[in-house]
Design a protein around this motif. Structure first.
Motif, PDB file in Angstrom:
ATOM      1  N   LEU A   1      31.262  49.550  47.356  1.00 37.19           N
ATOM      2  CA  LEU A   1      30.891  50.939  47.654  1.00 37.19           C
ATOM      3  C   LEU A   1      30.083  51.536  46.512  1.00 37.19           C
ATOM      4  O   LEU A   1      29.073  52.220  46.739  1.00 37.19           O
ATOM      5  N   PHE A   2      30.501  51.259  45.267  1.00 35.28           N
ATOM      6  CA  PHE A   2      29.786  51.814  44.114  1.00 35.28           C
ATOM      7  C   PHE A   2      28.767  50.828  43.555  1.00 35.28           C
ATOM      8  O   PHE A   2      28.248  51.040  42.461  1.00 35.28           O
ATOM      9  N   ARG A   3      28.496  49.743  44.277  1.00 34.74           N
ATOM     10  CA  ARG A   3      27.528  48.720  43.878  1.00 34.74           C
ATOM     11  C   ARG A   3      27.788  48.223  42.467  1.00 34.74           C
ATOM     12  O   ARG A   3      26.877  48.141  41.633  1.00 34.74           O
ATOM     13  N   LEU A   4      29.057  47.896  42.177  1.00 34.26           N
ATOM     14  CA  LEU A   4      29.379  47.338  40.871  1.00 34.26           C
ATOM     15  C   LEU A   4      29.066  45.842  40.882  1.00 34.26           C
ATOM     16  O   LEU A   4      29.124  45.197  41.925  1.00 34.26           O
ATOM     17  N   ARG A   5      28.742  45.300  39.684  1.00 33.17           N
ATOM     18  CA  ARG A   5      28.410  43.882  39.631  1.00 33.17           C
ATOM     19  C   ARG A   5      29.664  43.027  39.544  1.00 33.17           C
ATOM     20  O   ARG A   5      29.645  41.860  39.864  1.00 33.17           O
ATOM     21  N   THR A   6      30.746  43.599  39.051  1.00 35.72           N
ATOM     22  CA  THR A   6      32.006  42.859  38.998  1.00 35.72           C
ATOM     23  C   THR A   6      33.131  43.772  39.455  1.00 35.72           C
ATOM     24  O   THR A   6      33.093  44.978  39.229  1.00 35.72           O
ATOM     25  N   SER A   7      34.124  43.190  40.123  1.00 39.62           N
ATOM     26  CA  SER A   7      35.226  44.031  40.603  1.00 39.62           C
ATOM     27  C   SER A   7      36.468  43.853  39.733  1.00 39.62           C
ATOM     28  O   SER A   7      37.456  44.531  39.948  1.00 39.62           O
ATOM     29  N   ARG A   8      36.412  42.951  38.764  1.00 45.03           N
ATOM     30  CA  ARG A   8      37.614  42.685  37.972  1.00 45.03           C
ATOM     31  C   ARG A   8      38.166  43.905  37.232  1.00 45.03           C
ATOM     32  O   ARG A   8      39.383  44.088  37.192  1.00 45.03           O
ATOM     33  N   PRO A   9      37.302  44.769  36.640  1.00 49.31           N
ATOM     34  CA  PRO A   9      37.865  45.915  35.911  1.00 49.31           C
ATOM     35  C   PRO A   9      38.668  46.858  36.785  1.00 49.31           C
ATOM     36  O   PRO A   9      39.475  47.621  36.280  1.00 49.31           O
ATOM     37  N   LEU A  10      38.461  46.815  38.122  1.00 52.00           N
ATOM     38  CA  LEU A  10      39.150  47.778  38.988  1.00 52.00           C
ATOM     39  C   LEU A  10      40.577  47.352  39.295  1.00 52.00           C
ATOM     40  O   LEU A  10      41.348  48.146  39.835  1.00 52.00           O
ATOM     41  N   ILE A  11      40.945  46.092  38.978  1.00 57.70           N
ATOM     42  CA  ILE A  11      42.229  45.589  39.474  1.00 57.70           C
ATOM     43  C   ILE A  11      43.407  46.371  38.883  1.00 57.70           C
ATOM     44  O   ILE A  11      44.258  46.875  39.626  1.00 57.70           O
ATOM     45  N   ILE A  12      43.436  46.501  37.533  1.00 62.58           N
ATOM     46  CA  ILE A  12      44.601  47.146  36.910  1.00 62.58           C
ATOM     47  C   ILE A  12      44.696  48.630  37.283  1.00 62.58           C
ATOM     48  O   ILE A  12      45.768  49.092  37.705  1.00 62.58           O
ATOM     49  N   PRO A  13      43.586  49.425  37.188  1.00 61.21           N
ATOM     50  CA  PRO A  13      43.726  50.836  37.590  1.00 61.21           C
ATOM     51  C   PRO A  13      44.182  51.005  39.030  1.00 61.21           C
ATOM     52  O   PRO A  13      45.055  51.837  39.312  1.00 61.21           O
ATOM     53  N   LEU A  14      43.641  50.179  39.944  1.00 62.88           N
ATOM     54  CA  LEU A  14      44.059  50.316  41.346  1.00 62.88           C
ATOM     55  C   LEU A  14      45.506  49.875  41.535  1.00 62.88           C
ATOM     56  O   LEU A  14      46.205  50.415  42.395  1.00 62.88           O
ATOM     57  N   ALA A  15      45.969  48.910  40.719  1.00 57.85           N
ATOM     58  CA  ALA A  15      47.371  48.495  40.837  1.00 57.85           C
ATOM     59  C   ALA A  15      48.306  49.622  40.414  1.00 57.85           C
ATOM     60  O   ALA A  15      49.318  49.879  41.075  1.00 57.85           O
ATOM     61  N   ILE A  16      47.952  50.317  39.313  1.00 61.49           N
ATOM     62  CA  ILE A  16      48.784  51.454  38.874  1.00 61.49           C
ATOM     63  C   ILE A  16      48.779  52.528  39.957  1.00 61.49           C
ATOM     64  O   ILE A  16      49.820  53.090  40.318  1.00 61.49           O
ATOM     65  N   LEU A  17      47.588  52.769  40.513  1.00 60.17           N
ATOM     66  CA  LEU A  17      47.456  53.772  41.582  1.00 60.17           C
ATOM     67  C   LEU A  17      48.322  53.389  42.782  1.00 60.17           C
ATOM     68  O   LEU A  17      48.981  54.242  43.383  1.00 60.17           O
ATOM     69  N   LEU A  18      48.334  52.090  43.089  1.00 62.14           N
ATOM     70  CA  LEU A  18      49.112  51.615  44.241  1.00 62.14           C
ATOM     71  C   LEU A  18      50.600  51.855  44.043  1.00 62.14           C
ATOM     72  O   LEU A  18      51.293  52.301  44.957  1.00 62.14           O
ATOM     73  N   VAL A  19      51.088  51.590  42.811  1.00 60.46           N
ATOM     74  CA  VAL A  19      52.519  51.774  42.562  1.00 60.46           C
ATOM     75  C   VAL A  19      52.883  53.253  42.680  1.00 60.46           C
ATOM     76  O   VAL A  19      53.910  53.598  43.282  1.00 60.46           O
ATOM     77  N   VAL A  20      52.022  54.144  42.139  1.00 65.20           N
ATOM     78  CA  VAL A  20      52.324  55.580  42.238  1.00 65.20           C
ATOM     79  C   VAL A  20      52.273  56.026  43.691  1.00 65.20           C
ATOM     80  O   VAL A  20      53.187  56.696  44.188  1.00 65.20           O
ATOM     81  N   LEU A  21      51.209  55.618  44.400  1.00 68.69           N
ATOM     82  CA  LEU A  21      51.053  56.073  45.783  1.00 68.69           C
ATOM     83  C   LEU A  21      52.150  55.512  46.676  1.00 68.69           C
ATOM     84  O   LEU A  21      52.526  56.141  47.665  1.00 68.69           O
ATOM     85  N   SER A  22      52.666  54.327  46.338  1.00 69.28           N
ATOM     86  CA  SER A  22      53.706  53.746  47.178  1.00 69.28           C
ATOM     87  C   SER A  22      54.932  54.634  47.235  1.00 69.28           C
ATOM     88  O   SER A  22      55.668  54.619  48.219  1.00 69.28           O
ATOM     89  N   ILE A  23      55.152  55.423  46.169  1.00 71.96           N
ATOM     90  CA  ILE A  23      56.272  56.358  46.192  1.00 71.96           C
ATOM     91  C   ILE A  23      55.860  57.661  46.867  1.00 71.96           C
ATOM     92  O   ILE A  23      56.645  58.274  47.588  1.00 71.96           O
ATOM     93  N   VAL A  24      54.599  58.058  46.643  1.00 69.48           N
ATOM     94  CA  VAL A  24      54.182  59.399  47.072  1.00 69.48           C
ATOM     95  C   VAL A  24      53.976  59.470  48.581  1.00 69.48           C
ATOM     96  O   VAL A  24      54.376  60.437  49.222  1.00 69.48           O
ATOM     97  N   VAL A  25      53.364  58.408  49.174  1.00 70.32           N
ATOM     98  CA  VAL A  25      52.880  58.583  50.538  1.00 70.32           C
ATOM     99  C   VAL A  25      53.999  58.727  51.564  1.00 70.32           C
ATOM    100  O   VAL A  25      53.803  59.409  52.572  1.00 70.32           O
ATOM    101  N   TYR A  26      55.136  58.079  51.341  1.00 68.58           N
ATOM    102  CA  TYR A  26      56.224  58.241  52.301  1.00 68.58           C
ATOM    103  C   TYR A  26      57.395  58.922  51.612  1.00 68.58           C
ATOM    104  O   TYR A  26      58.241  58.266  51.008  1.00 68.58           O
ATOM    105  N   PRO A  27      57.478  60.249  51.702  1.00 69.85           N
ATOM    106  CA  PRO A  27      58.576  60.953  51.032  1.00 69.85           C
ATOM    107  C   PRO A  27      59.940  60.547  51.578  1.00 69.85           C
ATOM    108  O   PRO A  27      60.922  60.540  50.842  1.00 69.85           O
ATOM    109  N   ASN A  28      60.029  60.204  52.842  1.00 70.69           N
ATOM    110  CA  ASN A  28      61.308  59.760  53.406  1.00 70.69           C
ATOM    111  C   ASN A  28      61.046  58.925  54.647  1.00 70.69           C
ATOM    112  O   ASN A  28      59.919  58.838  55.128  1.00 70.69           O
ATOM    113  N   ILE A  29      62.106  58.336  55.158  1.00 69.21           N
ATOM    114  CA  ILE A  29      61.946  57.364  56.250  1.00 69.21           C
ATOM    115  C   ILE A  29      61.508  58.057  57.540  1.00 69.21           C
ATOM    116  O   ILE A  29      60.797  57.481  58.356  1.00 69.21           O
TER     117      ILE A  29
END
Lengths: 277, 75
Positions: free
Chosen positions: A206-234
């Motif tokens: 999407l951002f026409r980056l030449r490598t996607s490796r730098p995005l892995i760690i920031p997106l992983a942290i984002l994923l862990v935070v969002l995994s708690i946020v998106v579903y407040p309850n069952i």
């Protein structure tokens, strides 16, 4: 138990493991461990994930076969009643969720197709894989209804897990429901890995980056935070999955790919028409 | 959780920054730093129990009318 049901992953339902097995472990820890494994896999590349899937697929197939064979004695055909009680409308409404949860999500495989090195066979492999997956869904649903009855199946959050609790062969082989949990761990790992790969590479494209490796760690942290946020309850999760997710999934899984296909066919035909004149 | 995130972020920055700098991939470097800062901010917000907007609420807001219209046909 109820407290641990709070929170689930954005793309995955990791709360299965947290709710049923690791009842005392904070849910963030379960998510973090899972995401660490996924990050390791993704940074090693797609081929490593594909090869490890080749190793694990026979085991998953074996465990599903064990589950089916050991449940055969428990089947009672009376439990299929009532059938067609709510008519065609009810059946369409019920199939909407099956359509959206596995089948519309298959669009994520389109991110993998460009990196397949055997361009001939992937279409048929895709169709075969989805048919096989659908077959497993049908078998597990039928077993659920025949073994638990429709009311229990509808009431449980994870009926297949309850199904495995029913296994009782003689007096010695029982409580082997962790087999189902192993199937979940393995399959959810691959689903999360593919979804994460798609999001990392999609963002890089999407951002026409030449490598996607730098995005892995920031997106992983984002994923862990969002995994708690998106579903407040069952309850939030179930309402979202039943009412909103099918339409959201159809937008991305059917309408946008179809529109792109139509546009590409039209532009191709215009190009060919110009060339022949 | 926050400490794991901070250690992971520091490790990633230590590992990625010299490589990106040497390859003169400044757009990638900007993207990496912005995304990392954003996710760490979210981590802090979660640790402090600040309200984090839920993206699924936005999806719900967009799709709710359509969902209501179609599901009312089935009931």
């Amino acid at each position: 138990m109820v407290g641990k049901e709070v929170g689930a992953d954005d793309t995955e339902r990791e709360d299965k493991s947290a709710t049923i097995i690791h009842t005392k472990t904070p849910i963030q820890v379960v998510h973090t461990l899972f995401v660490v494994a996924v990050v390791m896999g993704i940074s090693l590349g797609l081929e490593v994930i594909a090869r490890s899937a080749e190793v694990f697929l026979p085991w998953v197939a074996l465990l599903i076969t064990v589950l089916i064979v050991f449940l055969l004695p428990q089947i009672e055909f009376d439990r299929i009643q009532p059938t067609f009680e709510s008519g065609v409308k009810g059946i369409i409404h019920g199939s909407l969720s099956v359509l959206s949860i596995p089948y519309m999500e298959l669009v994520v495989f389109l991110m993998i197709f460009p990196s397949v090195n055997q361009p001939k066979g992937y279409g048929s492999a895709f169709v075969k894989g989805s048919l096989l997956g659908g077959f497993v869904i049908i078998i597990v649903t039928v077993l659920c209804v025949f073994v638990l009855g429709w009311d229990f199946t509808a009431r449980h959050t994870f009926p297949s897990y309850t199904l495995a609790k029913k296994i009782q062969v003689g007096e010695f082989l029982q409580r082997i429901e962790v087999l189902v949990a192993i199937i979940w761990f393995v399959t959810i790992f691959y689903k999360l890995a593919i979804c994460f790969y798609a999001s990392v590479h999609g963002m890089a494209q999407l951002f026409r980056l030449r490598t996607s490796r730098p995005l892995i760690i920031p997106l992983a942290i984002l994923l862990v935070v969002l995994s708690i946020v998106v579903y407040p309850n069952i309850v939030y999760f179930r309402v979202f999955a039943a009412e909103i997710w099918p339409f959201y999934a159809i937008t991305f899984g059917l309408i946008i790919p179809l529109a792109q296909l139509v546009v590409s066919v039209i532009s191709e035909s215009i190009k060919n028409g110009n060339a022949s004149e | 959780m926050l400490w794991i995130a901070i250690i992971a972020a520091a490790g990633a920055a230590y590992y990625e920054y010299p490589k990106l700098r040497r390859a003169r991939q400044f757009k990638e470097l900007w993207m990496f730093s912005l995304l990392l800062a954003f996710s760490l901010m979210l981590c802090v917000a979660q640790k402090r129990h600040w309200p984090i907007p839920n993206p699924l609420d936005w999806i719900t807001a967009v799709y709710k009318p359509m969902s209501n219209a179609i599901l009312s046909v089935f009931n």
